[in-house]
Design a protein around this motif. Structure first.
Motif, PDB file in Angstrom:
ATOM      1  N   HIS A  74       0.829  -1.212   0.000  1.00 30.70           N
ATOM      2  CA  HIS A  74       0.000   0.000   0.000  1.00 30.70           C
ATOM      3  C   HIS A  74       0.862   1.260   0.000  1.00 30.70           C
ATOM      4  N   LEU A  75       2.030   1.193   0.610  1.00 32.10           N
ATOM      5  CA  LEU A  75       2.975   2.313   0.534  1.00 32.10           C
ATOM      6  C   LEU A  75       3.372   2.567  -0.920  1.00 32.10           C
ATOM      7  N   ILE A  76       3.668   1.502  -1.640  1.00 26.80           N
ATOM      8  CA  ILE A  76       4.086   1.622  -3.040  1.00 26.80           C
ATOM      9  C   ILE A  76       2.934   2.140  -3.900  1.00 26.80           C
ATOM     10  N   GLU A  77       1.732   1.606  -3.692  1.00 30.68           N
ATOM     11  CA  GLU A  77       0.584   2.080  -4.468  1.00 30.68           C
ATOM     12  C   GLU A  77       0.350   3.569  -4.253  1.00 30.68           C
ATOM     13  N   ALA A  78       0.529   4.037  -3.011  1.00 24.15           N
ATOM     14  CA  ALA A  78       0.370   5.465  -2.734  1.00 24.15           C
ATOM     15  C   ALA A  78       1.410   6.274  -3.499  1.00 24.15           C
ATOM     16  N   GLY A  79       2.632   5.744  -3.590  1.00 23.30           N
ATOM     17  CA  GLY A  79       3.681   6.430  -4.340  1.00 23.30           C
ATOM     18  C   GLY A  79       3.346   6.548  -5.813  1.00 23.30           C
ATOM     19  N   LEU A 105       3.399  -4.451  -9.730  1.00 23.05           N
ATOM     20  CA  LEU A 105       3.040  -4.373 -11.139  1.00 23.05           C
ATOM     21  C   LEU A 105       2.672  -2.950 -11.542  1.00 23.05           C
ATOM     22  N   GLN A 106       2.000  -2.228 -10.656  1.00 26.84           N
ATOM     23  CA  GLN A 106       1.689  -0.829 -10.948  1.00 26.84           C
ATOM     24  C   GLN A 106       2.960   0.013 -11.007  1.00 26.84           C
ATOM     25  N   LEU A 107       3.880  -0.257 -10.090  1.00 29.55           N
ATOM     26  CA  LEU A 107       5.145   0.488 -10.095  1.00 29.55           C
ATOM     27  C   LEU A 107       5.950   0.172 -11.351  1.00 29.55           C
ATOM     28  N   TRP A 108       5.931  -1.071 -11.780  1.00 26.66           N
ATOM     29  CA  TRP A 108       6.595  -1.446 -13.028  1.00 26.66           C
ATOM     30  C   TRP A 108       5.999  -0.688 -14.212  1.00 26.66           C
ATOM     31  N   GLN A 109       4.679  -0.523 -14.217  1.00 26.89           N
ATOM     32  CA  GLN A 109       4.021   0.151 -15.331  1.00 26.89           C
ATOM     33  C   GLN A 109       4.445   1.612 -15.458  1.00 26.89           C
ATOM     34  N   VAL A 110       4.667   2.285 -14.335  1.00 23.89           N
ATOM     35  CA  VAL A 110       5.033   3.713 -14.419  1.00 23.89           C
ATOM     36  C   VAL A 110       6.538   3.917 -14.497  1.00 23.89           C
ATOM     37  N   SER A 111       7.322   2.962 -14.000  1.00 25.82           N
ATOM     38  CA  SER A 111       8.781   3.148 -13.961  1.00 25.82           C
ATOM     39  C   SER A 111       9.516   2.414 -15.070  1.00 25.82           C
ATOM     40  N   GLY A 112       8.935   1.311 -15.547  1.00 30.04           N
ATOM     41  CA  GLY A 112       9.615   0.495 -16.541  1.00 30.04           C
ATOM     42  C   GLY A 112      10.694  -0.402 -15.967  1.00 30.04           C
ATOM     43  N   GLU A 113      10.857  -0.411 -14.642  1.00 31.64           N
ATOM     44  CA  GLU A 113      11.873  -1.242 -14.004  1.00 31.64           C
ATOM     45  C   GLU A 113      11.404  -2.694 -13.974  1.00 31.64           C
ATOM     46  N   GLU A 114      12.061  -3.535 -14.750  1.00 26.31           N
ATOM     47  CA  GLU A 114      11.621  -4.908 -14.950  1.00 26.31           C
ATOM     48  C   GLU A 114      11.688  -5.749 -13.677  1.00 26.31           C
ATOM     49  N   SER A 115      12.575  -5.405 -12.750  1.00 24.21           N
ATOM     50  CA  SER A 115      12.711  -6.220 -11.542  1.00 24.21           C
ATOM     51  C   SER A 115      11.452  -6.184 -10.686  1.00 24.21           C
ATOM     52  N   TYR A 116      10.678  -5.104 -10.782  1.00 22.56           N
ATOM     53  CA  TYR A 116       9.441  -5.026 -10.010  1.00 22.56           C
ATOM     54  C   TYR A 116       8.419  -6.037 -10.542  1.00 22.56           C
ATOM     55  N   ARG A 117       8.318  -6.107 -11.849  1.00 24.03           N
ATOM     56  CA  ARG A 117       7.425  -7.100 -12.448  1.00 24.03           C
ATOM     57  C   ARG A 117       7.915  -8.509 -12.129  1.00 24.03           C
ATOM     58  N   SER A 118       9.217  -8.710 -12.165  1.00 14.50           N
ATOM     59  CA  SER A 118       9.791 -10.029 -11.897  1.00 14.50           C
ATOM     60  C   SER A 118       9.489 -10.482 -10.476  1.00 14.50           C
ATOM     61  N   LEU A 119       9.565  -9.562  -9.526  1.00 18.59           N
ATOM     62  CA  LEU A 119       9.283  -9.937  -8.142  1.00 18.59           C
ATOM     63  C   LEU A 119       7.808 -10.269  -7.959  1.00 18.59           C
ATOM     64  N   ALA A 120       6.917  -9.499  -8.584  1.00 16.96           N
ATOM     65  CA  ALA A 120       5.490  -9.812  -8.506  1.00 16.96           C
ATOM     66  C   ALA A 120       5.221 -11.208  -9.052  1.00 16.96           C
ATOM     67  N   GLU A 121       5.810 -11.520 -10.195  1.00 16.12           N
ATOM     68  CA  GLU A 121       5.640 -12.843 -10.788  1.00 16.12           C
ATOM     69  C   GLU A 121       6.240 -13.923  -9.890  1.00 16.12           C
ATOM     70  N   HIS A 122       7.374 -13.634  -9.287  1.00 14.44           N
ATOM     71  CA  HIS A 122       8.029 -14.597  -8.394  1.00 14.44           C
ATOM     72  C   HIS A 122       7.134 -14.926  -7.205  1.00 14.44           C
ATOM     73  N   PHE A 123       6.553 -13.895  -6.590  1.00 17.38           N
ATOM     74  CA  PHE A 123       5.652 -14.135  -5.457  1.00 17.38           C
ATOM     75  C   PHE A 123       4.480 -15.022  -5.872  1.00 17.38           C
ATOM     76  N   ILE A 124       3.912 -14.750  -7.041  1.00 17.00           N
ATOM     77  CA  ILE A 124       2.765 -15.526  -7.515  1.00 17.00           C
ATOM     78  C   ILE A 124       3.166 -16.976  -7.787  1.00 17.00           C
ATOM     79  N   GLU A 125       4.291 -17.157  -8.438  1.00 18.21           N
ATOM     80  CA  GLU A 125       4.723 -18.504  -8.810  1.00 18.21           C
ATOM     81  C   GLU A 125       5.152 -19.341  -7.608  1.00 18.21           C
ATOM     82  N   GLN A 126       5.581 -18.697  -6.530  1.00 13.90           N
ATOM     83  CA  GLN A 126       6.055 -19.433  -5.358  1.00 13.90           C
ATOM     84  C   GLN A 126       4.923 -19.888  -4.439  1.00 13.90           C
TER      85      GLN A 126
END
Length: 661
Positions: free
Chosen positions: A132-137, A183-204
């Motif tokens: 929620h901190l990240i979403e607020a950002g 995933l929202q932060l990845w969309q605005v920043s383009g930093e691929e590691s954020y998307r990768s971590l979201a996917e990692h959490f889901i896959e684990q």
């Protein structure tokens, strides 16, 4: 499909505009006052060294403040408010001062257990709070273009990436919110590691051996930590010579059936409560905490929408199967989700007791988010239809008419004891609803090259391109009348396919283009099957209209809105002999305040009962439904979303149906 940004959408609607004004000018300020009164904001002042005092609230209380900030930022995107910005700046300054140099921010540990991190991830919501901190950002950046709060968000996200990107299944979040944020932060920043971590959490998820044993250890650790906090609290008040009085209000009331606690523990130990019982692609049935399940599936759908190199058919099939099972067997007539109190979780198939149904407001909102992503993914209007049904019923019921009283859980029958409150000890729903209302404009339409989809009939001006050269002007009389007018604003003639949603709830649908009635598909002219049971969004229909449109062309739609009696599925034992009533997208209910001399739980109606509609000035102007009961009493039905606004009362969506012998 492409989303329409909030900058391309302006809502001007007789029904929704007053509600959005209440949200922006009353509700959001009331929520801030409650956060201050309950000590939530002071927690950051204490952690930042600005104040000496006692931390208040649950270990996840930080999220209540940052979710408020998220909602405030989304409101600011629609209309600038200097007073709201002052409160936003106050909180952002506190967050900046509280956050550690490496990006960590969790006041529960920072105040009570300095140096401890990531201790009980399934229980204590550390990652949820960072989410929620990240979403607020992200929301602050989109609202202002400033990177101040975005830097706070990215510091937190970078910390999570460094700590968890290569961690095992033991280090997945207990509450699946962080995935959405990343995933929202990845969309605005383009930093691929954020998307990768979201996917990692889901896959684990669902891959930890002996999950139940690990959870027992976390419960024991959490209990020990909570005991330490309680002792510290006792010592603090003893030293101050004061009585221990919490600033946090009481929990919400709920009717709990037998074995609720037992089912909670069994669900937890099996992993189902946390959606940890099996890997993501095998989770074909919606189980566990309804909000968490909705967030998890939203994140999974967002992944599929994130331009992957190749489609993940197994993941898509899981999402579709889970949605089908939810809609046909595990959803209340209002669209409410989560039949079980205590665990706030899905029950078994057709386990839909109206009095004990939990139907948390946040669960309905999680479903809105999920439906939106499924709509973007598949283009199927059934997802837009369920979005509408839940928006008007299961979600809207959560906020009171004046924006200063809320419902947390939303049963469809209340014999007393459940009432709207200004705040709760777990106030996750108010700001969640506020941020959803603030985003309403983006859910109305989508576009692609040569195609425009209209999903929600909400009065608005929609620019289909940032340039504004192509736009729609929508005028809607919903939910009281089924009349909609759409005007195309074009600079020149243009061929487009306009996709119109014919709602599942509608009777006969009719359409005119520039005053000339159009022939609709034959099977859409007869909408209601008298043997149908419940509301079924799968009956929604996408009507594509392709032509060379001229500037100023008008489309008029008329959806018949008969009063419809809904019969629950015969396997729903708790609802035998009962029916519900809806008109258009609104589910209606009986409220005791309208029937001072009548027992609303014993009155019954005939199958052929003749309902009438009556306009009322109540709540700014609504349509009431009236019918004569078997006893001769006249029963008055109001929209379910408005119950509880006139003081404590009894309520029932369900009424007995008496058939002739």
């Amino acid at each position: 499909m492409k989303e329409i940004s909030l900058q391309q959408s302006k809502i001007e609607d007789a029904f929704w505009s007053p509600r959005l004004d209440v949200n922006a000018h009353q509700a959001i300020f009331h929520q801030w006052e409650m956060l201050e009164a309950s000590g939530c904001i002071d927690n950051f002042r204490i952690a930042a060294g600005q104040k000496v005092g006692l931390r208040e609230g649950w270990f996840f209380a930080d999220s209540d403040a940052t979710k408020w900030l998220d909602a405030a930022c989304r409101i600011e995107r629609n209309q600038h408010d200097p007073e709201l910005c002052k409160r936003m700046d106050t909180l952002i300054s506190l967050l900046e001062k509280t956050q550690t140099a490496d990006g960590y921010l969790f006041t529960y540990n920072q105040i009570h257990f300095p140096g401890q991190r990531w201790v009980n991830l399934q229980i204590e919501h550390e990652l949820y709070c960072h989410g929620h901190l990240i979403e607020a950002g992200v929301s602050h950046y989109l609202a202002t273009g400033q990177e101040r709060m975005l830097k706070v968000a990215r510091k937190a996200a970078d910390l999570l990436v460094s700590r968890f990107l290569h961690a095992g299944p033991k280090f997945t979040p207990g509450h699946e919110e962080i995935e959405l944020a990343l995933l929202q932060l990845w969309q605005v920043s383009g930093e691929e590691s954020y998307r990768s971590l979201a996917e990692h959490f889901i896959e684990q998820r669902g891959r930890q051996p002996l999950f139940g044993l690990s959870l027992v250890g976390q419960f024991a650790s959490n209990a020990k930590r909570e005991s330490a906090v309680a002792h510290a609290r006792h010592d603090y008040f003893a030293e101050q010579g004061e009585k221990d009085v919490s600033r946090v209000p009481a929990m919400n009331k709920a009717v709990e059936p037998r074995f609720s606690q037992l089912r909670f523990f069994v669900g937890g130990l099996s992993g189902k409560y946390f959606q940890q019982h099996r890997p993501i692609r095998q989770q074909q049935v919606p189980v566990g905490h309804a909000v968490r399940m909705g967030y998890l599936n939203t994140a999974a759908a967002m992944l599929l929408n994130s331009e992957r190199p190749q489609a993940d058919e197994a993941l898509l099939q899981m999402l579709q199967s889970s949605w089908e099972r939810m809609v046909t067997r595990r959803m209340d007539v209002t669209g409410g989700l989560g039949a079980l109190p205590v665990s706030e979780a899905f029950g078994n198939d057709f386990q839909l007791n109206p009095e004990t149904a939990y139907n948390e407001t946040c669960a309905a909102l999680a479903s809105l988010f999920w439906n939106w992503q499924m709509l973007l993914l598949t283009g199927q209007q059934k997802y837009a239809d369920l979005f509408e049904w839940q928006l008007y019923n299961a979600a809207a019921v959560g906020m009171g008419w004046q924006g200063d009283a809320y419902l947390y859980n939303n049963p469809t029958l209340c014999r007393g004891g459940i009432r709207r409150q200004p705040w709760y000890s777990i106030p996750c729903c108010p700001s969640n609803l506020s941020r959803t209302y603030a985003d309403l404009g983006k859910y109305i339409a989508t576009s692609a090259e040569g195609d425009v989809w209209l999903h929600q009939y909400i009065g608005s001006e929609i620019a289909l391109e940032p340039s504004g050269q192509t736009h729609l002007s929508i005028r809607s009389a919903l939910p009281w009348e089924g009349k909609v007018k759409i005007t195309l604003g074009l600079e020149q003639a243009r061929e487009l396919t306009l996709h119109l949603r014919l709602p599942a709830w509608a009777g006969k649908s009719r359409m005119w283009i520039n005053g000339e009635e159009q022939e609709l598909p034959l099977y859409r002219k007869v909408r209601f099957d008298p043997t149908a049971t419940g509301y079924d969004p799968r009956l929604a229909f996408d009507l594509p209209v392709t032509r060379l449109w001229q500037p100023g062309d008008e489309i008029e739609l008329h959806f018949e809105m008969p009063v419809r009696v809904l019969h629950p599925h015969q396997k729903t034992k708790a609802l035998h002999g009962l029916v519900a009533v809806h008109r258009g997208p609104l589910v209606y209910c009986l409220e005791s305040v309208d029937h001072p001399q009548v027992d609303i739980f014993t009155e019954s109606i005939r199958p052929e009962a003749d309902f009438t509609t009556e306009k009322s000035d109540l709540f700014g102007g609504i349509v009431l439904l009236k019918v004569r009961a078997v006893s001769g009493q006249v029963l008055t039905f109001i929209p379910y979303s408005l119950w509880g606004n006139r003081g404590e009362s009894k309520m029932s969506v369900w009424v007995k149906e008496t058939r002739e012998d």
